[in-house]
Design an enzyme around this catalytic site. Structure first.
Site, mmCIF file in Angstrom:
data_model
loop_
_atom_site.group_PDB
_atom_site.id
_atom_site.type_symbol
_atom_site.label_atom_id
_atom_site.label_comp_id
_atom_site.label_asym_id
_atom_site.label_seq_id
_atom_site.Cartn_x
_atom_site.Cartn_y
_atom_site.Cartn_z
ATOM 1 C CG HIS A 1 18.570 3.668 2.139
ATOM 2 N ND1 HIS A 1 19.291 3.868 3.298
ATOM 3 C CD2 HIS A 1 17.317 3.371 2.526
ATOM 4 C CE1 HIS A 1 18.486 3.709 4.337
ATOM 5 N NE2 HIS A 1 17.289 3.413 3.898
ATOM 6 C CE LYS B 1 14.624 -5.613 0.804
ATOM 7 N NZ LYS B 1 13.654 -4.628 0.329
ATOM 8 C CD GLU C 1 22.657 5.846 3.692
ATOM 9 O OE1 GLU C 1 23.717 5.856 4.321
ATOM 10 O OE2 GLU C 1 21.714 5.088 3.971
ATOM 11 C CB THR D 1 8.577 -7.126 3.020
ATOM 12 O OG1 THR D 1 7.233 -6.877 2.565
ATOM 13 C CG2 THR D 1 8.558 -7.428 4.491
ATOM 14 C CD GLU D 2 15.552 -4.074 4.814
ATOM 15 O OE1 GLU D 2 15.108 -3.886 3.676
ATOM 16 O OE2 GLU D 2 16.711 -3.769 5.153
ATOM 17 C CG ASP E 1 2.327 -4.390 -2.921
ATOM 18 O OD1 ASP E 1 2.174 -5.543 -2.456
ATOM 19 O OD2 ASP E 1 2.813 -3.468 -2.264
ATOM 20 C CG MET F 1 10.210 3.200 2.394
ATOM 21 S SD MET F 1 10.444 4.920 2.867
ATOM 22 C CE MET F 1 11.897 5.360 1.943
ATOM 23 C CB SER G 1 16.621 -0.246 5.934
ATOM 24 O OG SER G 1 15.421 0.348 5.572
ATOM 25 C CG ASN H 1 9.150 7.026 5.876
ATOM 26 O OD1 ASN H 1 8.359 7.690 5.238
ATOM 27 N ND2 ASN H 1 8.785 6.133 6.787
ATOM 28 C CG ASN I 1 18.726 2.797 8.570
ATOM 29 O OD1 ASN I 1 18.123 3.684 9.176
ATOM 30 N ND2 ASN I 1 18.263 2.256 7.458
HETATM 31 C C1 LIG Z 1 14.637 3.497 8.105
HETATM 32 C C2 LIG Z 1 15.478 3.880 6.958
HETATM 33 O O1 LIG Z 1 15.969 2.997 6.230
HETATM 34 C C3 LIG Z 1 15.881 5.275 6.652
HETATM 35 C C4 LIG Z 1 14.962 6.368 7.096
HETATM 36 O O2 LIG Z 1 14.132 6.813 6.364
HETATM 37 S S1 LIG Z 1 15.127 6.874 8.664
HETATM 38 C C5 LIG Z 1 13.857 8.051 8.882
HETATM 39 C C6 LIG Z 1 14.272 9.395 8.365
HETATM 40 N N1 LIG Z 1 13.204 10.335 8.599
HETATM 41 C C7 LIG Z 1 13.144 11.112 9.687
HETATM 42 O O3 LIG Z 1 14.031 11.101 10.511
HETATM 43 C C8 LIG Z 1 11.913 11.962 9.779
HETATM 44 C C9 LIG Z 1 11.892 12.765 11.045
HETATM 45 N N2 LIG Z 1 10.684 13.610 11.066
HETATM 46 C C10 LIG Z 1 10.588 14.769 10.373
HETATM 47 O O4 LIG Z 1 11.522 15.209 9.714
HETATM 48 C C11 LIG Z 1 9.278 15.514 10.480
HETATM 49 O O5 LIG Z 1 8.627 15.121 11.654
HETATM 50 C C12 LIG Z 1 8.346 15.286 9.245
HETATM 51 C C13 LIG Z 1 9.000 15.901 8.004
HETATM 52 C C14 LIG Z 1 8.034 13.831 8.994
HETATM 53 C C15 LIG Z 1 7.006 15.975 9.513
HETATM 54 O O6 LIG Z 1 7.273 17.306 9.796
HETATM 55 P P1 LIG Z 1 6.271 18.202 10.690
HETATM 56 O O7 LIG Z 1 6.779 19.575 10.644
HETATM 57 O O8 LIG Z 1 6.027 17.540 11.981
HETATM 58 O O9 LIG Z 1 4.894 18.022 9.998
HETATM 59 P P2 LIG Z 1 4.190 18.824 8.854
HETATM 60 O O10 LIG Z 1 4.283 20.314 9.025
HETATM 61 O O11 LIG Z 1 2.814 18.236 8.827
HETATM 62 O O12 LIG Z 1 4.996 18.362 7.568
HETATM 63 C C16 LIG Z 1 6.113 19.045 7.046
HETATM 64 C C17 LIG Z 1 6.094 18.851 5.559
HETATM 65 O O13 LIG Z 1 6.215 17.449 5.271
HETATM 66 C C18 LIG Z 1 5.129 17.007 4.464
HETATM 67 N N3 LIG Z 1 4.844 15.617 4.840
HETATM 68 C C19 LIG Z 1 4.756 15.122 6.087
HETATM 69 N N4 LIG Z 1 4.560 13.804 6.037
HETATM 70 C C20 LIG Z 1 4.530 13.461 4.728
HETATM 71 C C21 LIG Z 1 4.364 12.238 4.039
HETATM 72 N N5 LIG Z 1 4.204 11.090 4.669
HETATM 73 N N6 LIG Z 1 4.395 12.276 2.694
HETATM 74 C C22 LIG Z 1 4.546 13.421 2.036
HETATM 75 N N7 LIG Z 1 4.728 14.604 2.637
HETATM 76 C C23 LIG Z 1 4.704 14.615 3.973
HETATM 77 C C24 LIG Z 1 4.021 17.969 4.782
HETATM 78 O O14 LIG Z 1 3.092 18.064 3.740
HETATM 79 C C25 LIG Z 1 4.782 19.277 4.926
HETATM 80 O O15 LIG Z 1 5.075 19.812 3.660
HETATM 81 P P3 LIG Z 1 5.317 21.376 3.388
HETATM 82 O O16 LIG Z 1 6.492 21.785 4.210
HETATM 83 O O17 LIG Z 1 5.583 21.400 1.922
HETATM 84 O O18 LIG Z 1 4.086 22.077 3.776
HETATM 85 N N1 LIG Z 2 9.951 2.515 6.517
HETATM 86 C C1 LIG Z 2 11.020 3.275 6.374
HETATM 87 O O1 LIG Z 2 11.165 4.283 7.081
HETATM 88 C C2 LIG Z 2 12.049 2.931 5.357
HETATM 89 C C3 LIG Z 2 12.068 1.703 4.737
HETATM 90 N N2 LIG Z 2 13.036 1.427 3.803
HETATM 91 C C4 LIG Z 2 13.081 0.140 3.120
HETATM 92 O O2 LIG Z 2 12.132 0.165 2.060
HETATM 93 C C5 LIG Z 2 11.565 -1.146 1.885
HETATM 94 C C6 LIG Z 2 10.063 -1.054 2.051
HETATM 95 O O3 LIG Z 2 9.757 -0.562 3.339
HETATM 96 P P1 LIG Z 2 8.326 0.062 3.689
HETATM 97 O O4 LIG Z 2 7.762 0.730 2.500
HETATM 98 O O5 LIG Z 2 8.466 0.799 4.941
HETATM 99 O O6 LIG Z 2 7.510 -1.280 3.988
HETATM 100 P P2 LIG Z 2 5.947 -1.530 3.865
HETATM 101 O O7 LIG Z 2 5.666 -2.719 4.715
HETATM 102 O O8 LIG Z 2 5.202 -0.262 4.081
HETATM 103 O O9 LIG Z 2 5.772 -1.893 2.318
HETATM 104 C C7 LIG Z 2 6.312 -3.026 1.716
HETATM 105 C C8 LIG Z 2 5.370 -3.427 0.615
HETATM 106 O O10 LIG Z 2 5.980 -4.474 -0.158
HETATM 107 C C9 LIG Z 2 4.961 -5.416 -0.419
HETATM 108 N N3 LIG Z 2 5.511 -6.697 -0.827
HETATM 109 C C10 LIG Z 2 5.852 -7.774 -0.058
HETATM 110 N N4 LIG Z 2 6.260 -8.781 -0.847
HETATM 111 C C11 LIG Z 2 6.166 -8.347 -2.128
HETATM 112 C C12 LIG Z 2 6.383 -8.957 -3.390
HETATM 113 N N5 LIG Z 2 6.809 -10.198 -3.492
HETATM 114 N N6 LIG Z 2 6.178 -8.230 -4.493
HETATM 115 C C13 LIG Z 2 5.734 -6.956 -4.420
HETATM 116 N N7 LIG Z 2 5.482 -6.334 -3.252
HETATM 117 C C14 LIG Z 2 5.692 -7.022 -2.124
HETATM 118 C C15 LIG Z 2 4.171 -5.466 0.876
HETATM 119 O O11 LIG Z 2 2.931 -6.116 0.702
HETATM 120 P P3 LIG Z 2 2.315 -6.931 1.980
HETATM 121 O O12 LIG Z 2 2.209 -5.938 3.088
HETATM 122 O O13 LIG Z 2 1.020 -7.418 1.464
HETATM 123 O O14 LIG Z 2 3.304 -8.015 2.308
HETATM 124 C C16 LIG Z 2 4.039 -3.981 1.167
HETATM 125 O O15 LIG Z 2 2.957 -3.395 0.477
HETATM 126 C C17 LIG Z 2 12.263 -2.054 2.897
HETATM 127 O O16 LIG Z 2 13.362 -2.656 2.290
HETATM 128 C C18 LIG Z 2 12.689 -1.057 3.973
HETATM 129 O O17 LIG Z 2 13.769 -1.517 4.738
HETATM 130 C C19 LIG Z 2 13.989 2.352 3.447
HETATM 131 C C20 LIG Z 2 13.984 3.598 3.999
HETATM 132 C C21 LIG Z 2 13.033 3.974 5.036
#
Ligand SMILES: CC(=O)CC(=O)SCCNC(=O)CCNC(=O)[C@H](O)C(C)(C)COP(=O)(O)OP(=O)(O)OC[C@H]1O[C@@H](n2cnc3c(N)ncnc32)[C@H](O)[C@@H]1OP(=O)(O)O
Ligand SMILES: NC(=O)C1=CN([C@@H]2O[C@H](COP(=O)(O)OP(=O)(O)OC[C@H]3O[C@@H](n4cnc5c(N)ncnc54)[C@H](OP(=O)(O)O)[C@@H]3O)[C@@H](O)[C@H]2O)C=CC1
Length: 297
Positions: free
Chosen positions: A146, A103, A158, A97-98, A39, A20, A125, A149, A196
């Site tokens: 927020h 944090k 958000e 990290t979450e 980091d 992220m 998240s 990804n 979420n």
């Molecule tokens: C957990 C939380 O706290 C909150 C959250 O984030 S929940 C997660 C929310 N996210 C989702 O639900 C993602 C669901 N997945 C998707 O929407 C799609 O699968 C996806 C956009 C990730 C990939 O789409 P796809 O059509 O399968 O792949 P692909 O054609 O290779 O990529 C589409 C576009 O995304 C871009 N892309 C894909 N992954 C990428 C990444 N990691 N970083 C940057 N760009 C990326 C590609 O370059 C491409 O760009 P263009 O349209 O400009 O050419």
């Molecule tokens: N993954 C997702 O889809 C999403 C995640 N988020 C939220 O974003 C945040 C990051 O998630 P995400 O990027 O996936 O996690 P990652 O595990 O990919 O990245 C977290 C990073 O934070 C680093 N870190 C840990 N402790 C410290 C510190 N003290 N100072 C600086 N950096 C530190 C970690 O290093 P190390 O690995 O060495 O511990 C790691 O590089 C979380 O709060 C998550 O809930 C929000 C939306 C979507």
């Protein structure tokens, strides 16, 4: 009340160079904002910068940005171990990290290095923004910001106000999100907010569906991709998000709302205990070590 709405956000600090943090630094730099990326180690930041470069290079290949824009954006991102480079940041976005204790510790070290009117946002998240804000010296300038990804692709951010968040902080961060080309949805400060609260129980249920033998990994994912038109199956998406994050969010929902419907699936717990966290560790519901992903069950 402060006059934050009149202060331009020219420099942003990003903490955490993982999935992220790199995405957030990427979109900020492309929008012309200077970024300091922090980091725990120089190696971590180096890996994060390589990820950003890779994603921007793909954008160039797909004609989304020019080569000159890629170079200019990369030049705007400065690596930082420690918080010395944060003293002139207008906004810091924490994307570490979450884990609440991680944090809280970061805010304790960060805040003394900030200028008094700097704002702090967390990309958490699920964790209470009011509680995180209370661990800083500036709850009125603290907000949940927020991103989704993958950040460069997903349109939504958000915004979550804590109990003390001032209007000026909310307005300034909202304008900033718009500058990044994002659309804002406002959520009240309840466990896991909106996205979420809805998404993670669906993913958890998919894992129960696997755990109870209703379907295989592939059957569950294909069913939701082709049967509900989701871009990724729920297990593929869980691996993409990170199983540690999925578990943390379910725990926050379970504890925060005290309802058994949020009980994390024991199979999710087992995967996290094994260190099989999804794509980032190359193994989760799929094994990513070969040419193409292979289901692990
Ligand atoms: C957990 C939380 O706290 C909150 C959250 O984030 S929940 C997660 C929310 N996210 C989702 O639900 C993602 C669901 N997945 C998707 O929407 C799609 O699968 C996806 C956009 C990730 C990939 O789409 P796809 O059509 O399968 O792949 P692909 O054609 O290779 O990529 C589409 C576009 O995304 C871009 N892309 C894909 N992954 C990428 C990444 N990691 N970083 C940057 N760009 C990326 C590609 O370059 C491409 O760009 P263009 O349209 O400009 O050419
Ligand atoms: N993954 C997702 O889809 C999403 C995640 N988020 C939220 O974003 C945040 C990051 O998630 P995400 O990027 O996936 O996690 P990652 O595990 O990919 O990245 C977290 C990073 O934070 C680093 N870190 C840990 N402790 C410290 C510190 N003290 N100072 C600086 N950096 C530190 C970690 O290093 P190390 O690995 O060495 O511990 C790691 O590089 C979380 O709060 C998550 O809930 C929000 C939306 C979507």
């Amino acid at each position: 009340m402060t006059n934050i709405d009149k202060v331009a956000i020219d420099k942003v600090g990003v903490i955490g160079a993982g999935q992220m943090g790199t995405g957030i630094a990427h979109v900020c730099a492309l929008a012309g904002v200077n970024v300091v990326l922090n980091d725990v180690s120089a190696d971590r930041i180096k890996a994060g910068l390589a990820t950003i470069n890779g994603n921007m290079t793909r954008q160039v290949k797909r004609n989304r940005i020019t080569e000159a824009e890629r170079q200019a954006a990369l030049a705007r991102i400065v690596p930082a171990v420690g918080y010395d480079g944060f003293s002139d940041c207008d906004l810091v976005i924490e994307a570490a990290t979450e884990k609440e204790d991680v944090k809280r510790k970061i805010y304790g070290q960060l805040c003394p290095n900030l200028k008094p009117d700097a704002m702090v946002g967390s990309n958490t998240s699920s964790i209470s923004i009011t509680r995180l804000a209370a661990a800083t010296d500036r709850p009125e300038r603290f907000i949940g910001i927020h991103f989704m990804n993958p950040v460069p692709v997903m349109e939504l951010v958000e915004l979550i106000r804590g109990i003390a968040t001032e209007d000026a902080t909310y307005e300034a961060t909202k304008a900033f999100c718009h500058r990044l080309g994002k659309t804002v949805a406002v959520s009240e400060d309840f466990p896991a907010f909106i996205v979420n609260r809805v998404l993670m129980p669906m993913i958890n249920e998919a894992i129960y569906t696997l755990y109870e033998g209703v379907g295989t990994v592939e059957a569950i994912d294909v069913a939701m991709r082709l049967g509900a038109n989701h871009p990724m199956g729920p297990l593929q998406l869980a691996d993409f998000i990170g199983l540690d994050i999925c578990l943390s969010v379910m725990q926050v929902l379970h504890e925060g709302l005290a309802d058994s419907k949020y009980r994390p699936c024991p199979l999710l717990v087992k995967y996290v205990e094994a260190g099989w966290l999804g794509r980032k560790t190359q193994r989760g519901f799929y094994d990513y070590r070969g040419e193409k992903p292979v289901p692990t069950r």
